[in-house]
Scaffold this active site. Structure first.
Site, PDB file in Angstrom:
ATOM      1  N   HIS A  48       0.828  -1.209   0.000  1.00 47.56           N
ATOM      2  CA  HIS A  48       0.000   0.000   0.000  1.00 47.56           C
ATOM      3  C   HIS A  48       0.862   1.260   0.000  1.00 47.56           C
ATOM      4  CE1 HIS A  48      -3.623   2.358   0.739  1.00 47.56           C
ATOM      5  NE2 HIS A  48      -2.984   2.995   1.709  1.00 47.56           N
ATOM      6  N   GLU A  70      -1.719  -5.498  -4.098  1.00 51.14           N
ATOM      7  CA  GLU A  70      -2.451  -5.098  -2.902  1.00 51.14           C
ATOM      8  C   GLU A  70      -3.851  -5.715  -2.884  1.00 51.14           C
ATOM      9  OE1 GLU A  70      -3.334  -0.826  -0.789  1.00 51.14           O
ATOM     10  OE2 GLU A  70      -3.944  -1.101  -2.875  1.00 51.14           O
ATOM     11  N   ASN A 399      28.622 -21.810  -2.402  1.00 47.23           N
ATOM     12  CA  ASN A 399      29.496 -22.989  -2.417  1.00 47.23           C
ATOM     13  C   ASN A 399      29.083 -23.993  -1.353  1.00 47.23           C
ATOM     14  OD1 ASN A 399      31.091 -22.346  -4.563  1.00 47.23           O
ATOM     15  ND2 ASN A 399      32.806 -21.574  -3.371  1.00 47.23           N
TER      16      ASN A 399
END
Length: 684
Positions: A48, A70, A399
């Site tokens: 909003h 919204e 990794n």
């Protein structure tokens, strides 16, 4: 006189990114089927706020897209739509696209219209998909006592009277009250009356201040929560009172008015409700201003150091007053410097917060179950260090997930829980910050590391490497244990980049691993790159600085404990440890001082001790770091420069670089046919 709203764009972008971070954090924390109202409200407020700000500043594509999101969130908030796993995934992708759109608006590149249109279609399909909507059961019929009837009546009445008095500085945050009124008009028939009682004369009028308040009458069958939601974006800087229209109160049953409504309305009028969030005692300051302040404080430190040089030259009563004032100046300068440095310190959570989403997506792509734990997010670190450490940490985490952590079936076979543990932690210790990336995966087999290094030609076949030293091979350029190249890893450009970036910050990286139990990467970094506490030393006629944090102790050399192995290599026996000695005078091509017992500064580097032979130990002091590369060029063995108290330039030594430089000199004397060292590495 129109207001130039472009001056507020940067604030809008920053606040929007903060809102998106909050939305993503809340979405990642959601457990489908156990959704808390506070989480949904926080996500809804983020969308909003972005919608309102984008509409205010004319970013129509962002406003339209966030309005779609919204609307979907409002259905979830009202309970008419279930927030299941696919819906969470859809909203996370929407947050990603919003972040890209806002970034494009900030850089001037704009949005990818095709991508926005495609995803908007997905949102519309989700909005129209009745299969994911939930049927809201009718509430049970409960006979309410007379005192609660008025409350029930006010939840959805045929009109509201609103007193809206904004803070005078509301425009400074990019707010536009006209947009609020337009949203109210979408709910019902709106009558607006302006209160000009606070309007100053034309001579005193400030066009960037709001001097008007409003009385609004909104007609229609409207829930109070819908009205409050519109003002939610400006609630922290406005006085808002929302009451049912008087005509409707008069039409209520007398019992309801007497027992329920009237006391409530009296309280509302006596103490107008201010729908507000707590203000934070902070302001946004451009980082360039902070850096300029840091530079000025650095110059003050240098000036104070220069005055200290005069301390022993003055005589008489004036000298005592001067010394007393100088001591006070030194104390105030140190306090001021500490305060300014803290302005540049930010919690490492700004770096850590990017990983929950990345870990989730990467683990899903690789078919692994990973639980991410984070500790020490409030640990503060210099902004420059933080900006640079993000990529090395990203490499280590990727990794760990790709190489270190196993698939569920492999963990079951090994007697481990199916869900892997990956931990990020940060803490302060001894003037440094330590960041650890730890996993409970398969660990690293040193023999496998050595074998891969030989296969890739990074290690000679006849070379022998101890198991505890095998970890250093991981940081060689081009080293990788991956059998296939993927989007995640396998190109051998990961850990050597990590090592290079960490060393560029004046830090080190250490590895500890146990096969079958897991691996820990520990990064040690300086708290700040602006100042350091140093030990001044003299070599020949020049003064150098060794970072105090690297020094273990200082001793006088006993020739009986010194053994010459080769021309450039001497070992010193100290408490059952053989320490290599580097003669800085020889390394820097200086004339060595005639002394039977030279001084040696024992320093620690990557867990090993090295002795630096110097001519004289001077005082310890805090020095301001000045970049050498930006004004000269990279000099091996030197990390930066500073201005000393007498106005001369002193070089700050890099212990790792000195060891590397001495190693080159040793090889040069051991193998005369080896290539000569680049002359720019050598000090004059």
């Amino acid at each position: 006189m129109p207001i130039d709203v472009s001056q507020f764009h940067q604030v809008f972008f920053e606040e929007s990114f903060e809102g998106l971070d909050t939305m993503e954090e809340e979405l990642l924390a959601i457990t489908p089927g156990q959704v808390e109202a506070d989480s949904i409200n926080a996500i809804f407020r983020g969308a909003h706020t972005i919608k309102g700000g984008a509409a205010t500043f004319g970013f129509d594509d962002i406003a339209t897209f966030s309005h779609q999101l919204e609307t979907l969130l409002d259905q979830v908030r009202s309970g008419s739509r279930e927030l299941d796993v696919p819906m969470v995934e859809l909203m996370l992708r929407a947050v990603d696209l919003l972040r890209t759109m806002i970034d494009g608006a900030g850089s001037g590149k704009g949005s990818d219209k095709e991508a926005v249109a495609t995803f908007t279609t997905r949102l519309n399909q989700a909005l129209n998909d009745e299969s994911s909507a939930t049927v809201v059961p009718s509430p049970p019929q409960i006979t309410q006592p007379p005192e609660s009837m008025a409350q029930a009546k006010q939840k959805s009445v045929e009109g509201w009277q609103i007193h809206f008095r904004p803070d005078p500085a509301i425009f400074a945050h990019g707010n536009d009250v006209a947009l609020l009124f337009r949203e109210l008009a979408e709910l019902g028939d709106l009558e607006v009356t302006a209160d000009l009682s606070r309007l100053p004369s034309l001579a005193e009028l400030d066009a960037e201040q709001c001097h008007i308040s409003w009385r609004l009458a909104l007609h229609g069958l409207i829930e109070k929560e819908a009205v409050e939601a519109i003002f939610e974006w400006v609630a922290d800087e406005s006085e808002i009172v929302i009451n049912p229209l008087a005509s409707l109160i008069e039409a209520m049953p007398a019992a309801a008015v007497e027992t329920g409504s009237q006391p409530s309305e009296v309280r509302a009028q006596e103490a107008p409700r201010r729908v507000a969030a707590e203000r934070t005692d902070s302001i946004r300051v451009n980082i360039e201003k902070v850096d300029a302040l840091v530079d000025l404080v650095g110059e003050l430190v240098i000036t104070q150091s220069m005055l200290s040089q005069l301390e022993g030259l003055l005589k008489g009563s004036a000298a005592d007053q001067f010394n007393e004032g100088l001591n006070q100046l030194e104390q105030h300068t140190r306090n001021l410097q500490d305060c300014v440095m803290r302005m540049r310190m930010l919690p490492i959570a700004f770096v850590f917060n990017r990983f929950p989403r990345m870990v989730r997506d990467l683990a899903t792509a690789l078919g692994k179950q990973v639980t991410l734990e984070m500790d020490g997010e409030t640990t503060e670190i210099d902004k420059t260090v933080m900006e640079t450490i993000g990529d090395p940490l990203m490499h280590l985490v990727r990794n760990a997930i790709d190489h270190g952590l196993e698939e569920p079936q492999s963990r079951r076979a090994a007697g481990k829980p199916e869900s892997c543990m990956l931990s990020l932690s940060a803490y302060h210790q001894g003037g440094n910050i330590y960041v650890e990336v730890r996993d409970d995966g398969r660990g690293i087999d040193p023999e496998r590391i050595i074998g891969h290094a030989r296969e890739k030609g990074l290690l000679a076949e006849e070379a022998t490497v101890a198991a505890e030293a095998a970890w250093e091979l991981l940081f060689l350029p081009g080293f990788s244990t991956a059998t296939e190249v993927s989007d995640v890893s396998g190109r051998g450009v990961g850990l050597d980049v990590v090592n290079r970036n960490v060393r560029a910050l004046g830090g080190t990286i250490m590895v500890s691993s146990e096969p079958g139990r897991g691996t820990t990467f520990t990064i040690r970094l300086p708290l700040t790159l602006a100042v350091l506490d140093g030990q001044l030393i003299r070599v020949g006629d020049d003064v150098y600085i060794i970072p105090l944090e690297a020094i273990v102790e200082s001793i006088q050399l006993d020739n009986k404990c010194l053994s010459a192995v080769e021309h450039w290599l001497e070992l010193y026996s100290l408490r059952d440890e053989y320490i290599p000695i580097i003669h800085l005078a020889r390394l820097f091509h200086k004339k060595e001082a005639v002394s039977h017992r030279p001084l040696v500064v024992i320093v620690e580097y990557e867990g090993r001790h090295v002795g630096l032979a110097v001519d004289q130990l001077l005082n310890q002091q805090q020095v301001v770091i000045k970049s050498l590369e930006s004004n000269f060029w990279k000099v091996e063995g030197v990390s930066a420069a500073t201005i000393l108290g007498d106005g001369t330039v002193g070089l700050i030594l890099d212990v790792g670089g000195l060891i590397h430089l001495a190693d080159h000199k040793q090889r040069e004397y051991s193998d005369p046919e080896s290539p000569a060292i680049n002359s720019q590495w050598m000090l004059p």
